[in-house]
Design an enzyme around this catalytic site. Structure first.
Site, short mmCIF file in Angstrom:
data_model
loop_
_atom_site.label_atom_id
_atom_site.label_comp_id
_atom_site.label_asym_id
_atom_site.label_seq_id
_atom_site.Cartn_x
_atom_site.Cartn_y
_atom_site.Cartn_z
N PHE A 11 0.81 -1.21 0.00
CA PHE A 11 0.00 0.00 0.00
C PHE A 11 0.85 1.26 0.00
O PHE A 11 0.64 2.18 -0.79
CB PHE A 11 -0.93 -0.04 1.22
CG PHE A 11 -1.77 1.19 1.43
CD1 PHE A 11 -2.60 1.67 0.43
CD2 PHE A 11 -1.74 1.86 2.64
CE1 PHE A 11 -3.39 2.80 0.62
CE2 PHE A 11 -2.52 2.98 2.86
CZ PHE A 11 -3.34 3.45 1.84
N ARG A 71 5.13 -7.15 8.52
CA ARG A 71 3.90 -7.88 8.81
C ARG A 71 2.97 -6.86 9.42
O ARG A 71 3.18 -6.37 10.53
CB ARG A 71 4.14 -9.04 9.77
CG ARG A 71 2.89 -9.90 9.98
CD ARG A 71 3.20 -11.13 10.83
NE ARG A 71 2.13 -12.11 10.71
CZ ARG A 71 1.10 -12.23 11.56
NH1 ARG A 71 1.04 -11.42 12.61
NH2 ARG A 71 0.18 -13.15 11.38
N SER A 114 5.05 2.84 13.35
CA SER A 114 3.61 3.03 13.56
C SER A 114 3.37 3.84 14.82
O SER A 114 4.13 3.73 15.80
CB SER A 114 2.91 1.68 13.69
OG SER A 114 1.57 1.83 14.13
N TYR A 140 1.69 -6.17 17.49
CA TYR A 140 2.20 -5.38 16.37
C TYR A 140 2.97 -4.17 16.88
O TYR A 140 4.09 -3.89 16.46
CB TYR A 140 1.04 -4.94 15.48
CG TYR A 140 1.43 -3.99 14.37
CD1 TYR A 140 2.16 -4.42 13.28
CD2 TYR A 140 1.04 -2.65 14.42
CE1 TYR A 140 2.53 -3.55 12.26
CE2 TYR A 140 1.39 -1.77 13.41
CZ TYR A 140 2.13 -2.23 12.33
OH TYR A 140 2.48 -1.35 11.33
#
Length: 314
Positions: A11, A71, A114, A140
């Site tokens: 993306f 991932r 992130s 994550y």
């Protein structure tokens, strides 16, 4: 300048590659997991990304690596040990790449992390900053924090510059996850009980993220910095849904239901995580990013949403 982009068909990676390919200033190499992916630039097949991956051929003569491969956050993970799997790719795979990059003489590695490193929620009006203590709440986020820590140590040990970017929720053409679900619901014209939500959430248009990444390729102030990334305009869930509907050229069908009642109902149904995303706030402060890089997000939220759906129609 020779640049390697990992996750070149993803993306974010595909959009980064498309942007770099338009410039005569960059010689682009695109790392992919299987041949025939047809990414922009010269294709380099590396198969799996983990602690055993050989990057030798891909890194030859590269000056900058933009590492978008990861991932990604998975809503309903079915693996037996999600943290171990995230670590295999996001921690071991990232550090393995970084070590080989440093050995190959790469000058700078840009790592897409992130905002989940900071946490999952903020009090309204109290945004996360890059200096806040990390508080990841899921596997994550933990894996992203661990990779950041090891990259910073590697930068100290080797002298290779590391730039860490923590995006907030990224939206754009082809976005998946929560944003895609929201778009589908709005497109169906279903009445949604979300017409009076007063939370505040930071978003990031894909093209704004790409612009920030490109800025970090050569900006001298970016070296060994951590940047939070967002559009600089925080919206409530209600405002976002109306913005999506407006960008799609359709009416929004929002019913004003009190947030407390929605929270109660979600708790009864065992949907606390969903309620947090819809009703809670998650804001990030990008002042450090602005000042350090003299950077301003080129698109407003309105422009980003409109551009998202304009591209879908092309």
């Amino acid at each position: 300048m020779n640049i390697l982009v990992t996750g070149a068909t993803g993306f974010v990676g595909r959009r980064v590659c498309a942007r770099l390919q338009k410039s005569q200033s960059y010689n682009l190499s695109s790392a992919v997991r299987q041949s025939g992916s047809n990414p922009p630039g010269s294709e380099v097949v590396i198969h799996e990304v983990d602690g055993q991956t050989s990057w030798q051929c891909a890194l030859k003569n590269q000056q900058v690596v933009i590492h978008t491969a990861a991932r990604a956050h998975i809503m309903n993970d079915e693996v037996a040990d999600p943290l171990a799997e995230y670590r295999r790719v996001n921690v071991d795979g990232t550090l393995n790449l970084a070590r080989q990059a440093a050995e190959a003489g790469v000058r700078r590695l840009i790592y897409i992390s992130s905002v989940k490193v900071n946490g999952e929620q903020t009090p309204a009006g109290c945004p996360f900053t890059a200096e806040d203590a990390a508080a990841p709440a899921d596997p994550y986020g933990v894996s992203k924090l661990e990779s950041e820590m090891q990259l910073r140590q590697l930068a100290k040990d080797t002298g290779m510059e590391v730039v860490i970017i923590r995006p907030s929720l990224v939206y754009g053409p082809g976005a998946k996850g929560n944003f895609a679900t929201m778009v589908r619901l709005v497109a169906k014209g279903l009445p949604l009980p979300l017409g009076s939500i007063r939370n505040r959430r930071s978003l990031l248009a894909l093209d704004n993220l790409v612009d920030l990444i490109v800025t970090c390729i050569s900006h001298p102030n970016a070296a060994n910095q951590t940047f939070l990334a967002a559009d600089g305009e925080d919206l409530s869930t209600t405002e976002l849904l109306r913005g999506v509907a407006n960008a799609m050229g359709i009416p929004s069908r929002l019913i004003p239901v009190p947030a407390g009642l929605l929270q109660f109902g979600a708790t009864l149904l065992g949907q606390k995580a969903l309620a947090r995303r819809l009703l809670g706030s998650l804001q990030v402060d990008i002042e450090h990013t602005r000042k350090c890089l003299n950077w301003t997000p080129p698109l407003t939220v309105e422009q980003g949403l409109r551009h998202c759906f304009e591209i879908r129609q092309d």
